[in-house]
Design a protein around this motif. Sequence first.
Motif, PDB file in Angstrom:
ATOM      1  N   TRP A  12     -59.293   4.853  25.146  1.00  0.00           N
ATOM      2  CA  TRP A  12     -60.251   3.788  24.878  1.00  0.00           C
ATOM      3  C   TRP A  12     -61.571   4.008  25.605  1.00  0.00           C
ATOM      4  O   TRP A  12     -62.635   3.667  25.080  1.00  0.00           O
TER       5      TRP A  12
ATOM      6  N   ALA B 250     -64.924   4.522  23.547  1.00  0.00           N
ATOM      7  CA  ALA B 250     -66.113   3.683  23.680  1.00  0.00           C
ATOM      8  C   ALA B 250     -67.376   4.534  23.727  1.00  0.00           C
ATOM      9  O   ALA B 250     -68.412   4.171  23.151  1.00  0.00           O
TER      10      ALA B 250
ATOM     11  N   ALA C  64     -67.997   5.679  20.274  1.00  0.00           N
ATOM     12  CA  ALA C  64     -68.566   4.567  19.502  1.00  0.00           C
ATOM     13  C   ALA C  64     -70.060   4.445  19.765  1.00  0.00           C
ATOM     14  O   ALA C  64     -70.854   4.218  18.838  1.00  0.00           O
TER      15      ALA C  64
ATOM     16  N   GLY D 113     -62.720   4.943  18.786  1.00  0.00           N
ATOM     17  CA  GLY D 113     -64.171   4.782  18.765  1.00  0.00           C
ATOM     18  C   GLY D 113     -64.657   4.034  17.544  1.00  0.00           C
ATOM     19  O   GLY D 113     -65.552   3.180  17.633  1.00  0.00           O
TER      20      GLY D 113
ATOM     21  N   ILE E 130     -63.891   0.342  17.940  1.00  0.00           N
ATOM     22  CA  ILE E 130     -64.854  -0.287  18.856  1.00  0.00           C
ATOM     23  C   ILE E 130     -66.206  -0.458  18.169  1.00  0.00           C
ATOM     24  O   ILE E 130     -66.844  -1.515  18.268  1.00  0.00           O
TER      25      ILE E 130
ATOM     26  N   VAL F  31     -68.175  -4.016  17.585  1.00  0.00           N
ATOM     27  CA  VAL F  31     -69.503  -4.223  18.163  1.00  0.00           C
ATOM     28  C   VAL F  31     -70.541  -4.524  17.085  1.00  0.00           C
ATOM     29  O   VAL F  31     -71.415  -5.390  17.253  1.00  0.00           O
TER      30      VAL F  31
END
Length: 249
Positions: free
Chosen positions: A17, A21, A24, A141, A144, A148
């Motif tokens: 994760w 991130a 992402a 990714g 996320i 977002v």
Amino acid sequence: MFICLPQARRGWTWRTWVIGAVYAATVILYVMANKLTTSANAIFLQSTAPLYLLFLGPLVLKEPIRRVDVAVVTAVAAGVVLLLSGSETVVATAPNPHLGNILGVASGLTWALTLTGLRWMGKAGTDAGPHDTGAATVIAGNVIAFVVCLPMALPVARATAADVSVVLYLGIFQIGLAYMLLTRSLRQVPGLEAATLLLLEPVFNPIWSWLMHGEKPSGLALAGGAVIVLAALAGTWWQTRRLQKYGVV
């Protein structure tokens, strides 16, 4: 990818994760850069990852700096200077090239962090058995990035069939299928050949943009992009030759 790659569904850790991130951030920054500057600038600036890897390798992975690395990074830096010096003209497909270029540079940094993170995860290992670290990271990714960016997409005032088709194509083919083909081909294709083929994307990007949108990057921007791509190719060629010399590949 989650459905079609069984190994990617195993061995998820907090590292997945964290690096997901960063991946992402790379995806979001690249898309934003592509909306504000030319598509050629966006992809060329993302290709500056070797510039940051020169410093991230020793700091994070304890990998030594070699003279060839310095030469490659120097060439990449020169290419960036050329590219940025010829990228300030505002056009319909590049409404804010200055900000777009900044976001493109940032996407190169986050891409370098992603690559470093994947190598870090590979060295750290796992007790969960064999798994596809890269695929798991890409899946995390994209999850996320979706979470977002969803608030920016709502409310959906208008979505035509063409809009939905493009989104499905990008998700299924441009990301999912492309990644699966890439990982499968890397088992059969030599490293240098694979790296060379992957460089076709930034090489042909300005051509597709010109044919589809009439987008014409400046001569300096194209020259800078060419220097970046050639420097990356030369570095890959040298590394492959060195590994072959010592019987690693």
